[in-house]
Design a protein around this motif. Structure first.
Motif, PDB file in Angstrom:
ATOM      1  N   GLN A   1      -3.771 -11.975  -3.158  1.00 20.29           N
ATOM      2  CA  GLN A   1      -4.335 -13.231  -2.671  1.00 20.29           C
ATOM      3  C   GLN A   1      -3.257 -14.282  -2.440  1.00 20.29           C
ATOM      4  OE1 GLN A   1      -7.049 -12.834  -1.149  1.00 20.29           O
ATOM      5  NE2 GLN A   1      -8.147 -14.519  -2.095  1.00 20.29           N
ATOM      6  N   VAL A   2      -2.313 -14.360  -3.361  1.00 22.07           N
ATOM      7  CA  VAL A   2      -1.214 -15.315  -3.212  1.00 22.07           C
ATOM      8  C   VAL A   2      -0.426 -15.001  -1.941  1.00 22.07           C
ATOM      9  CG1 VAL A   2       0.992 -16.056  -4.200  1.00 22.07           C
ATOM     10  CG2 VAL A   2      -1.025 -15.865  -5.666  1.00 22.07           C
ATOM     11  N   TYR A   3      -0.143 -13.738  -1.714  1.00 21.00           N
ATOM     12  CA  TYR A   3       0.608 -13.317  -0.529  1.00 21.00           C
ATOM     13  C   TYR A   3      -0.137 -13.700   0.758  1.00 21.00           C
ATOM     14  CZ  TYR A   3       2.869 -10.310   2.889  1.00 21.00           C
ATOM     15  OH  TYR A   3       3.512  -9.845   4.013  1.00 21.00           O
ATOM     16  N   LEU A   4      -1.438 -13.394   0.817  1.00 26.33           N
ATOM     17  CA  LEU A   4      -2.215 -13.710   2.019  1.00 26.33           C
ATOM     18  C   LEU A   4      -2.333 -15.220   2.226  1.00 26.33           C
ATOM     19  CD1 LEU A   4      -5.059 -11.047   1.722  1.00 26.33           C
ATOM     20  CD2 LEU A   4      -3.109 -11.025   3.290  1.00 26.33           C
ATOM     21  N   GLY A   5      -2.569 -15.962   1.152  1.00 22.33           N
ATOM     22  CA  GLY A   5      -2.651 -17.419   1.256  1.00 22.33           C
ATOM     23  C   GLY A   5      -1.335 -18.025   1.717  1.00 22.33           C
ATOM     24  N   ASP A   6      -0.218 -17.504   1.181  1.00 19.24           N
ATOM     25  CA  ASP A   6       1.099 -17.981   1.621  1.00 19.24           C
ATOM     26  C   ASP A   6       1.314 -17.708   3.100  1.00 19.24           C
ATOM     27  OD1 ASP A   6       1.702 -18.928  -0.875  1.00 19.24           O
ATOM     28  OD2 ASP A   6       3.086 -17.312  -1.400  1.00 19.24           O
ATOM     29  N   MET A   7       0.885 -16.549   3.576  1.00 12.59           N
ATOM     30  CA  MET A   7       1.020 -16.237   5.004  1.00 12.59           C
ATOM     31  C   MET A   7       0.239 -17.241   5.856  1.00 12.59           C
ATOM     32  SD  MET A   7       0.804 -12.089   5.233  1.00 12.59           S
ATOM     33  CE  MET A   7       0.829 -12.097   7.023  1.00 12.59           C
ATOM     34  N   LEU A   8      -0.959 -17.566   5.430  1.00 14.24           N
ATOM     35  CA  LEU A   8      -1.792 -18.489   6.210  1.00 14.24           C
ATOM     36  C   LEU A   8      -1.147 -19.862   6.337  1.00 14.24           C
ATOM     37  CD1 LEU A   8      -5.297 -17.499   4.844  1.00 14.24           C
ATOM     38  CD2 LEU A   8      -4.405 -17.080   7.139  1.00 14.24           C
ATOM     39  N   VAL A   9      -0.484 -20.305   5.276  1.00 15.05           N
ATOM     40  CA  VAL A   9       0.124 -21.636   5.307  1.00 15.05           C
ATOM     41  C   VAL A   9       1.536 -21.593   5.889  1.00 15.05           C
ATOM     42  CG1 VAL A   9       0.924 -23.559   3.882  1.00 15.05           C
ATOM     43  CG2 VAL A   9      -1.257 -22.473   3.383  1.00 15.05           C
ATOM     44  N   TRP A  10       2.380 -20.708   5.364  1.00 10.60           N
ATOM     45  CA  TRP A  10       3.804 -20.765   5.686  1.00 10.60           C
ATOM     46  C   TRP A  10       4.170 -20.030   6.973  1.00 10.60           C
ATOM     47  CZ3 TRP A  10       6.036 -24.565   3.441  1.00 10.60           C
ATOM     48  CH2 TRP A  10       5.595 -24.973   2.187  1.00 10.60           C
ATOM     49  N   ILE A  11       3.369 -19.069   7.394  1.00  6.27           N
ATOM     50  CA  ILE A  11       3.673 -18.373   8.644  1.00  6.27           C
ATOM     51  C   ILE A  11       2.807 -18.905   9.785  1.00  6.27           C
ATOM     52  CG2 ILE A  11       3.590 -16.132   9.827  1.00  6.27           C
ATOM     53  CD1 ILE A  11       4.390 -14.864   7.151  1.00  6.27           C
ATOM     54  N   TYR A  12       1.491 -19.040   9.534  1.00  6.96           N
ATOM     55  CA  TYR A  12       0.581 -19.453  10.606  1.00  6.96           C
ATOM     56  C   TYR A  12       0.275 -20.941  10.589  1.00  6.96           C
ATOM     57  CZ  TYR A  12       0.223 -14.507  11.251  1.00  6.96           C
ATOM     58  OH  TYR A  12       0.548 -13.199  11.484  1.00  6.96           O
ATOM     59  N   GLY A  13       0.643 -21.645   9.532  1.00  5.28           N
ATOM     60  CA  GLY A  13       0.554 -23.105   9.506  1.00  5.28           C
ATOM     61  C   GLY A  13      -0.836 -23.695   9.550  1.00  5.28           C
ATOM     62  N   LEU A  14      -1.836 -22.976   9.042  1.00  6.27           N
ATOM     63  CA  LEU A  14      -3.188 -23.536   9.063  1.00  6.27           C
ATOM     64  C   LEU A  14      -3.223 -24.834   8.261  1.00  6.27           C
ATOM     65  CD1 LEU A  14      -5.449 -20.374   8.666  1.00  6.27           C
ATOM     66  CD2 LEU A  14      -4.539 -21.427  10.736  1.00  6.27           C
TER      67      LEU A  14
END
Length: 176
Positions: free
Chosen positions: A149-162
């Protein structure tokens, strides 16, 4: 009838606050704030279990149980804000799939935490000084789910910038 529904919707929508530059009705994203309690408490519970086993300190099992209890309560609050903020995030491209995985695992994790906490509550009634081997295995599964979950949440913020200002602006301007 349609006129009444449209009129009612426009009255209610005028009562809602305007969305800010992060596409939220409040100052900043709340989901990550609350979810950090879940992460800390769930992983803390696992650590306390293993430290209790290694150093033969069964009193740490009680600390672990209290951490699980807080994590179980906090995850439902995190899910409420997560669902609201996900609905306002305007995901694009692959971020839609990642957001769907993150939401699904989040709901699953809420169920897992609830079952684990209930199991722990019942098992500690008979002997709070003993931790079953099955529970140690479940601790590892819990830690793996939380880390995913931490990995997916980090992707949403830090890679895709939601919910970041540049991405929200790009979506509003039709660039994404």
């Amino acid at each position: 009838m349609a006129y009444i529904l449209i009129n009612t919707f426009s009255i209610f929508s005028s009562l809602l606050p305007a969305l800010n530059e992060k596409n939220l009705p409040w100052i900043d994203v709340i989901h990550p704030i609350v979810v950090h309690f879940v992460i800390a408490m769930a992983l803390g519970a696992v650590v306390f279990d293993f430290v209790g086993i290694i150093f033969k300190k069964p009193n740490l099992y009680e600390v672990s149980f209290l951490n699980l209890t807080v994590a179980t309560i906090a995850i439902f609050i995190a899910i409420v804000f997560g669902q609201i903020e996900a609905g306002l995030s305007n995901p694009y491209g692959v971020s839609r799939d990642i957001l769907n995985y993150h939401s699904t695992i989040g709901w699953s994790l809420a169920g897992v935490l609830s079952v684990i906490t209930g199991w722990r509550y019942v098992s500690r009634q008979s002997n709070p000084q003993v931790l079953s081997k099955g529970f140690v295995f479940v601790d590892l599964i819990l830690a793996a789910l939380v880390c995913t979950q931490v990995y997916l949440g980090d992707m949403l913020v830090w890679i895709y910038g939601l919910h970041t200002v540049p991405v929200v602006q790009a979506v509003r301007e039709g660039l994404l």
